[in-house]
Design a protein around this motif. Structure first.
Motif, PDB file in Angstrom:
ATOM      1  N   PHE A   1      -9.404   9.963  11.540  1.00  0.00           N
ATOM      2  CA  PHE A   1     -10.151  10.017  10.279  1.00  0.00           C
ATOM      3  C   PHE A   1      -9.190   9.815   9.097  1.00  0.00           C
ATOM      4  CE2 PHE A   1     -11.685  12.337   6.614  1.00  0.00           C
ATOM      5  CZ  PHE A   1     -13.032  11.989   6.539  1.00  0.00           C
ATOM      6  N   TYR A   2      -8.075  10.554   9.096  1.00  0.00           N
ATOM      7  CA  TYR A   2      -7.109  10.436   7.986  1.00  0.00           C
ATOM      8  C   TYR A   2      -6.506   9.026   7.940  1.00  0.00           C
ATOM      9  CZ  TYR A   2      -7.247  15.567   7.802  1.00  0.00           C
ATOM     10  OH  TYR A   2      -7.653  16.866   7.713  1.00  0.00           O
TER      11      TYR A   2
ATOM     12  N   THR B   1      -8.877   6.570   6.541  1.00  0.00           N
ATOM     13  CA  THR B   1      -9.049   6.784   5.100  1.00  0.00           C
ATOM     14  C   THR B   1      -7.859   6.222   4.328  1.00  0.00           C
ATOM     15  OG1 THR B   1     -10.234   8.802   5.654  1.00  0.00           O
ATOM     16  CG2 THR B   1      -9.547   8.574   3.364  1.00  0.00           C
ATOM     17  N   TRP B   2      -6.665   6.479   4.840  1.00  0.00           N
ATOM     18  CA  TRP B   2      -5.459   5.973   4.180  1.00  0.00           C
ATOM     19  C   TRP B   2      -5.463   4.440   4.140  1.00  0.00           C
ATOM     20  CZ3 TRP B   2      -0.895   3.867   6.904  1.00  0.00           C
ATOM     21  CH2 TRP B   2       0.146   3.559   6.041  1.00  0.00           C
TER      22      TRP B   2
ATOM     23  N   TYR C   1      -8.029   2.509   4.353  1.00  0.00           N
ATOM     24  CA  TYR C   1      -9.116   2.049   3.483  1.00  0.00           C
ATOM     25  C   TYR C   1      -8.659   2.093   2.019  1.00  0.00           C
ATOM     26  CZ  TYR C   1     -13.482   2.082   0.850  1.00  0.00           C
ATOM     27  OH  TYR C   1     -14.465   1.802  -0.064  1.00  0.00           O
ATOM     28  N   LEU C   2      -8.066   3.226   1.605  1.00  0.00           N
ATOM     29  CA  LEU C   2      -7.671   3.382   0.191  1.00  0.00           C
ATOM     30  C   LEU C   2      -6.600   2.373  -0.195  1.00  0.00           C
ATOM     31  CD1 LEU C   2      -7.653   7.281  -0.159  1.00  0.00           C
ATOM     32  CD2 LEU C   2      -9.336   5.658  -1.051  1.00  0.00           C
TER      33      LEU C   2
ATOM     34  N   TRP D   1     -15.258   1.748   5.366  1.00  0.00           N
ATOM     35  CA  TRP D   1     -14.279   2.675   5.965  1.00  0.00           C
ATOM     36  C   TRP D   1     -14.436   2.677   7.490  1.00  0.00           C
ATOM     37  CZ3 TRP D   1     -15.835   7.122   8.679  1.00  0.00           C
ATOM     38  CH2 TRP D   1     -14.813   7.996   9.042  1.00  0.00           C
TER      39      TRP D   1
END
Ligand code: NDP
Length: 420
Positions: free
Chosen positions: A145-146, A149-150, A152-153, A177
């Motif tokens: 998940f992290y 997210t990283w 994606y950002l 995402w």
């Protein structure tokens, strides 16, 4: 090429769109826990989410997981190998990939052998993995998940220089995402290809270690090598190392060429592979059964059949694409490439999937007919392969148009000859 032309907005949604991907993101991690708990009901695990989310409480799990992930990443960058070129991206760029699966695998085996010597066969690392398997399952999906997210950002930083995945640029946060916004996220000055690394290292090799931890656990408990456990570990190790050692083959697969790297792949690579592909070994570690020579021979025969079809068909396509099999029948396409319609590729459009599925069935059979639970893997894999075939057909139809229709006419079956 203008940015919007290079990275057009995604109009077609897969997996049930935003609702479907939200449901999948929430339920799939829970599903992995449920199936594992059913497989080994004696496993103890705390279900308090705060424990896992607060690394100060769960550092004894986070630390080994992060050490595993980062040390393999460092080795991926520094270990010797050779460089090969990937496919040409939409902006004309060709990425270089370092191929060093052999040196990485040799090092892992050397470290294991050394630890075996030093710890007199106790290997506390494997015992830790066995005892904390369920908790590490949770850590792996939180990490996935992290990571998603990283990635994606950071796809928004210097956006104009990035090639986005055609399927993951809808503008909806959850959907992009999940699918993966950037096509080939790279870090550490472009040296570390996150997608290829996740596909072949931390999850695949952890799967191998989980199997070993099961054999090791039963050996320590009973002082005997259980035949069913040794069989599943040997067969899956063969498959794992074949995948890691033939990593060049992955460079032309849709995971690398068309899919972005998002939660779908990070969760698939880091959680689904190690924590659901090892179910047979996990079940056998609590219910060791003795198969005997006849059943072992039958299972091995199915594995060999599957592997032969899987390996030879993939190899034939790969050799054909490299221009080595020019005597074989093919359909020339308007794009200037050729569609092979001879040999394995005249039997069905994805005969390699059928071989792979036979392999999956041989693994499930190591638990014989003592539980339906371990057969989950073959059922899941069938769905994955059919979904993949549908996606690939769409892609090829779009790419080759009437040439693909001609190919479908000449090779009518999709996966199973005379059936589907
Ligand atoms: P394929 O190897 O079937 O590759 C499909 C692509 O190959 C098409 O998009 C097309 O790409 C090209 N192609 C298809 N037919 C032909 C033809 N007749 N002649 C020439 N080119 C052709 O599928 P995958 O990449 O999905 O899978 C590769 C292997 O990986 C399979 O054996 C599969 O079972 C395995 N796999 C295993 C997984 C696991 O979890 N264990 C998961 C996914 C896959 P183009 O023309 O654009 O080059």
């Amino acid at each position: 090429m203008a940015y919007t032309e290079l990275n057009p907005k995604t109009k077609k949604f897969e997996f049930g769109g935003v609702v479907g991907t939200t449901i999948l993101s929430l339920t799939l991690p829970i599903f992995t826990l449920i199936i594992n708990q059913l497989i080994t009901p004696n496993d103890k695990i705390t279900y308090d989410p705060v424990y896992y989310l607060n690394p100060f409480q769960s550092y004894s799990l986070w630390l080994p997981y992060l050490v595993w992930f980062t040390s393999l990443a460092i080795l991926d960058i520094i270990m010797p190998g050779h460089w090969v070129k990937g496919t040409t991206l939409r902006n004309g760029q060709v990425l270089n990939y370092k191929i060093n699966g052999i040196s990485n695998c040799l090092l892992l085996i050397l470290v294991l052998a050394l630890r075996w010597q030093l710890t007199d066969g106790q290997l506390p690392e494997l015992q830790f993995l066995y005892d904390h398997y369920m908790e590490l399952n949770v850590i792996s999906f939180l990490f996935a998940f992290y990571l998603a997210t990283w990635v994606y950002l950071r796809s928004f930083i210097n956006e104009s220089k990035r090639v986005l995945a055609l399927g993951g640029n809808s503008g909806n946060v959850v959907y992009d995402w999940f699918i993966g916004r950037e096509l080939n996220p790279r870090s550490i000055c472009g040296l570390w290809d996150i997608k290829l690394y996740c596909e072949l290292r931390p999850g695949m090799l952890l799967w191998f270690l989980i199997n070993l931890s099961c054999v090791h656990h039963v050996y320590l408990e009973t002082d005997q090598w259980n035949d069913s456990l040794c069989l599943i570990t040997a067969m899956q190790s063969w498959y794992i190392f074949d995948g890691v050692l033939n990593e060049e083959g992955l460079l032309s697969m849709m995971d690398i060429v068309t899919d972005g790297f998002g939660f779908m792949l990070s969760f698939g690579d880091l959680t689904m592979v190690p924590f659901t592909y090892a179910l047979q070994a996990r079940w056998l570690s609590e219910n060791p059964i003795t198969l005997g020579y006849t059943k072992i021979s039958m299972i091995l025969a199915l594995m060999c059949l599957g592997f032969t079809v899987f390996h030879l068909s993939n190899q034939q396509k790969s050799h054909f694409k490299q221009g080595k099999l020019n005597h074989m029948k093919f359909i020339p396409t308007e794009r200037g490439t050729r569609l092979l319609c001879d040999g394995w590729w005249s039997v069905s459009q994805h005969i390699n999937y059928l071989g792979d599925w036979f392999i999956s069935l041989s693994w499930c059979l190591t638990t014989w007919f003592n539980t339906p639970l371990t057969y989950y893997y073959s059922a899941y894999f069938a769905i994955l392969l059919i979904h993949r075939q549908i996606r690939d057909e769409e892609k090829c139809h779009k790419k080759y148009g009437k040439d693909w229709e001609e190919y479908q006419r000449r090779v009518p079956y999709k996966i199973i000859p005379y059936v589907y």
